[in-house]
Write a protein that holds these residues in place. Structure first.
Motif, PDB file in Angstrom:
ATOM      1  N   ASN A  13       0.831  -1.194   0.000  1.00 37.75           N
ATOM      2  CA  ASN A  13       0.000   0.000   0.000  1.00 37.75           C
ATOM      3  C   ASN A  13       0.870   1.249   0.000  1.00 37.75           C
TER       4      ASN A  13
ATOM      5  N   ARG B 297      -6.114  -1.222   6.130  1.00 38.81           N
ATOM      6  CA  ARG B 297      -5.622  -2.222   7.081  1.00 38.81           C
ATOM      7  C   ARG B 297      -5.882  -3.626   6.565  1.00 38.81           C
ATOM      8  N   ALA B 298      -6.940  -3.744   5.745  1.00 36.83           N
ATOM      9  CA  ALA B 298      -7.344  -5.078   5.285  1.00 36.83           C
ATOM     10  C   ALA B 298      -6.977  -5.339   3.831  1.00 36.83           C
TER      11      ALA B 298
ATOM     12  N   PHE C  62     -12.782  -2.983  -1.883  1.00 40.41           N
ATOM     13  CA  PHE C  62     -13.036  -2.366  -0.577  1.00 40.41           C
ATOM     14  C   PHE C  62     -13.575  -0.949  -0.794  1.00 40.41           C
TER      15      PHE C  62
ATOM     16  N   ILE D  28     -14.732  -2.866   8.105  1.00 39.62           N
ATOM     17  CA  ILE D  28     -14.177  -3.210   6.798  1.00 39.62           C
ATOM     18  C   ILE D  28     -15.339  -3.582   5.872  1.00 39.62           C
TER      19      ILE D  28
ATOM     20  N   THR E  71     -13.753 -11.427  -0.926  1.00 38.56           N
ATOM     21  CA  THR E  71     -12.488 -11.290  -0.193  1.00 38.56           C
ATOM     22  C   THR E  71     -12.463 -12.079   1.115  1.00 38.56           C
TER      23      THR E  71
ATOM     24  N   GLY F 223     -12.293 -15.114   4.037  1.00 39.94           N
ATOM     25  CA  GLY F 223     -11.209 -16.054   4.348  1.00 39.94           C
ATOM     26  C   GLY F 223     -11.522 -17.498   4.008  1.00 39.94           C
TER      27      GLY F 223
ATOM     28  N   PHE G  71      -8.802 -11.862  17.931  1.00 40.35           N
ATOM     29  CA  PHE G  71      -7.776 -12.733  17.343  1.00 40.35           C
ATOM     30  C   PHE G  71      -6.444 -11.995  17.293  1.00 40.35           C
TER      31      PHE G  71
ATOM     32  N   CYS H 193     -11.468  -8.512  12.757  1.00 42.10           N
ATOM     33  CA  CYS H 193     -11.657  -9.891  12.303  1.00 42.10           C
ATOM     34  C   CYS H 193     -12.718  -9.965  11.195  1.00 42.10           C
ATOM     35  N   VAL H 194     -13.459  -8.869  11.013  1.00 38.88           N
ATOM     36  CA  VAL H 194     -14.513  -8.790   9.990  1.00 38.88           C
ATOM     37  C   VAL H 194     -15.540  -9.906  10.178  1.00 38.88           C
ATOM     38  N   HIS H 195     -15.853 -10.182  11.437  1.00 39.28           N
ATOM     39  CA  HIS H 195     -16.893 -11.144  11.779  1.00 39.28           C
ATOM     40  C   HIS H 195     -17.972 -10.447  12.608  1.00 39.28           C
TER      41      HIS H 195
END
Lengths: 572, 191
Positions: A74, A87-88, A97, A114, A125, A127, A344, A502-504
């Motif tokens: 980046n 960041r992601a 994004f 995110i 995108t 996991g 995490f 964690c995008v959860h």
């Protein structure tokens, strides 16, 4: 990249009435569109971003490292313009994004939201790790006296896990663990030599712990018209082979094939319209993303809200009316509350001095997995925290990226060292359950608006003591397992972990049996507004420690079939 | 989501206050860098990089055009402190070479070039104490580190670096968890 100025042609003739509307085309919205279309309902799929067609709109998918100006790094401009998203993302996938400047939100406390506003959403995108919840998870709130009880048990969702796994294709290994039920797996991916060594050591040294191959929505062989994974490990750029599951590669094409799907990109949902006589939603008001003055109203018999956990809550909060002053379907007062994200980025890494004559071929887009082993029963009960965590990780031989800058050398000897396989390394990193807390929440700003005139979202989120205490164990158990496996240079890590990283995101419209304390019933149907279904992460009553997308998909398919049957019976 | 991020190697975290940073140093670190001049240094940067990764039986840094990449990175991806540290370092190096050998770096013999690089490598050492780390965060990384890091990345991700010095498989098509190491086995360029 797709044409960013693309908009709906033939606007006047665009139909306004449907059997069903699905809001959001990400991993759960794609499933809703597929199921409803296959059941024969004329369905409108609304996506606030641009269209992304499978393969055609993956501009970086086939680029070599040297074809990226910054070699996948980046720039300063990235961190200035997109301080959250950068960041992601990286140079190769940043077009999937959002732009932070155009999509502001308020961090009441630090929270990294995110987002991917395009057809397929974050399913491009993600996991790709797929784990089932079990009754250990579905009964947890009840047993611990936390929040409210899930209104379903494993037996209610198990056939739907089968159903979605058979479509998406999940490679993995059956292990027979009651707390991490096996699925319908494609052939498992291979472990490398150090992973196999570690697996054996853990089995011998730690009773009740198991190292298995990650269960991943990457195809270990061709499946349902999609090609096998080619082991390039460039998934988040979109896969031209269809080697992993996304809405774009799988569910949306299936929905289109029925002839029942209408897609409308650039559709920012303003609010869901409510009729107080019928107590039902009548349709959805949409702002054209490229032309904020153009507002449409689409009507349908049923609405599936799949805008993602934070956005779905925001849409309902913004749909307040005289009859629902605190937000549509919010008589419980729980809407927007109980926001969760896994914690995490904590674990350990080590080196291994043996196996110097072994190497591997291919870039496996998958990791090893150590299923949860804490608080499963009396024998594994912890005095200091409830719930648990699982590890993901892997072994690799260090390469130039790992060793290059640390070598106190240059010239020919340096070149030799950075071009040969380095020492074996192993990393295991934990994903931990986060409890639902009422004061972790999404709300709407009273003063600030975005460029579409909609109130911007405020997020307040904190991890608390249970997560903090668990985190210590997440780290020390990682160290212990690596040390007892005979590794060297074991070092622990605990990166700063902020909510959202964690995008959860989960929990803002939780399921529950009681309309007084929950937003959705056991079929993801709103207690208050019977023809609205919410099957994205917002429905989650607790978070488990498993990567959650598979559960959203299973709940979506289940809810679609329930909604269809209710519609047929004339109940909606 | 980003599993890769979580698996990334440990980054040195720096804490604590910086005691050593005097006013002049701070000014040097934070002033607006003269980035336009960087292009004039391209030949020098190529030569410096080529000492770090020389041509052997495979191409060297200069052969693969690392200079362009280093300039891109310093211009667009470096903190202001590192931009200043890099530009200052190039000037210091030229002055040092002029003083010591009375010619430009490019005109030096290979032995002289290596001696110069050793000097700047040594200057970049003693940087791992707590105060040094904190100081680095405020004042930027040493010139030699920045040069070496971008030479490394630029070389190993270049077409000829990745495919000739390392091995690169565009579409592996398979994952085999265990193979025997061959004689003179090259490492994978990517993972």
């Amino acid at each position: 990249m797709g044409n960013p100025t693309q908009t709906i042609k033939n606007k006047e003739n665009f139909p306004l009435e449907y059997d069903a509307i699905v809001i959001g085309s990400g991993i759960s919205g794609g499933w809703a569109a597929k199921e409803l279309c296959e059941l024969g309902l004329k369905t409108l799929l609304l996506e606030r971003g641009r269209n992304v067609e499978h393969v055609k709109d993956y501009p970086t998918a086939n680029l070599n490292p040297w074809e990226l100006t910054y070699r996948n790094n980046n720039t300063n401009e990235d961190s200035e313009v997109n301080p959250i998203q950068s960041r992601a993302y990286n140079e190769g996938n940043k077009h999937f994004f959002v732009n932070d400047q155009e999509n502001p939100y308020t961090q009441v406390t630090p929270f990294h939201w995110i987002r991917g506003y395009q057809m397929g959403g974050r399913s491009l995108t993600w996991g790709r790790q797929c784990y089932r919840l079990s009754d250990l998870d579905f009964e947890a709130n009840l047993k611990d006296g936390v929040a409210v009880d899930w209104p379903i048990r494993y037996e209610n969702i198990a056939p739907w896990y089968d159903y979605v796994e058979e479509f998406i294709g999940v490679s993995g290994q059956a292990e027979g663990l009651p707390h991490l039920p096996d699925g319908k797996f494609l052939p498992v991916m291979e472990m490398n030599d150090l992973e196999l060594f570690f697996k054996e050591k853990v089995k011998n040294e730690f009773a009740g712990r198991c190292v298995t191959m990650g269960r991943s929505a990457n195809l270990s062989r061709g499946w349902k018209g999609r090609g096998a994974c080619q082991y390039r490990n460039l998934c988040s750029r979109g896969c031209p082979f269809g080697g992993y599951f996304s809405s774009n590669s799988s569910t949306i094409p299936a929905a289109i094939a029925t002839g029942n799907l209408t897609i409308r990109p650039f559709s920012v949902v303003k609010e869901i319209k409510f009729n107080k006589e019928t107590q039902k939603a009548t349709g959805v008001q949409v702002i054209d993303a490229n032309n904020p003055d153009e507002v449409f109203e689409f009507s349908a018999k049923i609405i599936f809200l799949n805008a993602s956990t934070i956005a779905s809550a925001a849409i309902l909060l913004n749909s307040a009316n005289d009859y629902n002053p605190d937000g549509l379907g919010n008589s419980s007062g729980q809407l927007g509350h109980n926001l969760m994200d896994h914690h995490f980025r904590v674990g350990a890494q080590a080196q291994y001095d043996g196996l110097k004559d072994k190497y591997y071929v291919g870039r496996r887009p998958n990791n090893i997995y150590i299923p949860r082993f804490r608080n499963l029963n009396e024998a594994t009960k912890r005095a200091d925290y409830i719930r648990g965590f699982a590890y993901q990780g892997g072994a690799f031989r260090q390469n130039w990226e790992d060793i290059g800058t640390g070598l106190d050398d240059f010239g020919e000897s340096f070149k030799q060292k950075i071009t040969e396989p380095g020492p074996w390394s192993m990393v295991i990193s934990a994903w931990g359950e986060t409890l639902p807390y009422y004061d972790n929440k999404v709300s709407l700003s009273r003063s600030k608006k975005d460029k579409w005139g909609l109130p911007i979202v405020e997020v307040k989120f904190n991890f608390k003591d249970n997560e903090r205490v668990m985190r210590k164990d997440m780290q020390s158990s990682a160290v212990e397992m690596l040390e007892k496996s005979g590794m060297t240079k074991v070092s622990a890590f605990d990166y700063d972990n902020v909510g959202g990283d964690c995008v959860h995101e989960m929990g803002t419209a939780r399921m529950g049996a009681d309309p007084k304390t929950s937003v959705l019933n056991k079929f993801n149907q709103m207690h208050d507004v019977k023809n609205i279904f919410i099957t994205d992460g917002s429905c989650m009553t607790s978070s488990g420690c498993q990567n959650p997308s598979l559960t959203y998909m299973a709940l979506t398919a289940r809810a679609c079939h329930y909604a269809f049957n209710q519609l047929k019976k004339g109940n909606l | 989501m980003n599993r890769k991020t979580a698996l990334k190697r440990i980054v040195l975290l720096t804490t604590g206050l910086v005691a050593a940073a005097g006013g002049v140093k701070l000014y040097q670190a934070y002033k607006k860098p003269g980035l336009v001049n960087l292009d004039d240094y391209q030949k020098l940067i190529d030569e410096l990089a080529d000492v770090i990764i020389p041509r052997t039986n495979t191409p060297g840094a200069k052969d693969v055009g690392v200079g362009d990449f280093i300039i891109n990175m310093v211009k667009d991806c470096c903190s202001r402190q590192n931009q200043n540290s890099f530009i200052q370092g190039l000037g210091d190096l030229e002055a040092y070479v002029k003083d010591k050998y009375n010619r430009t770096f490019v005109a030096c013999t290979i032995d002289e070039k290596i001696a110069v690089m050793k000097y700047f490598q040594n200057k970049s050492k003693n940087n791992n104490g707590t105060i040094a780390k904190a100081s680095r965060k405020v004042l930027g990384d040493p010139f030699f580190w920045i040069l070496k890091k971008y030479t490394l990345i630029g070389y190993c991700t270049s077409l000829n670096g990745a495919t000739m010095a390392l091995q690169y498989d565009y579409v592996p098509g398979k994952y085999i968890g265990s193979i025997a190491i061959k004689n003179e086995q090259k490492g994978w360029a990517t993972r």
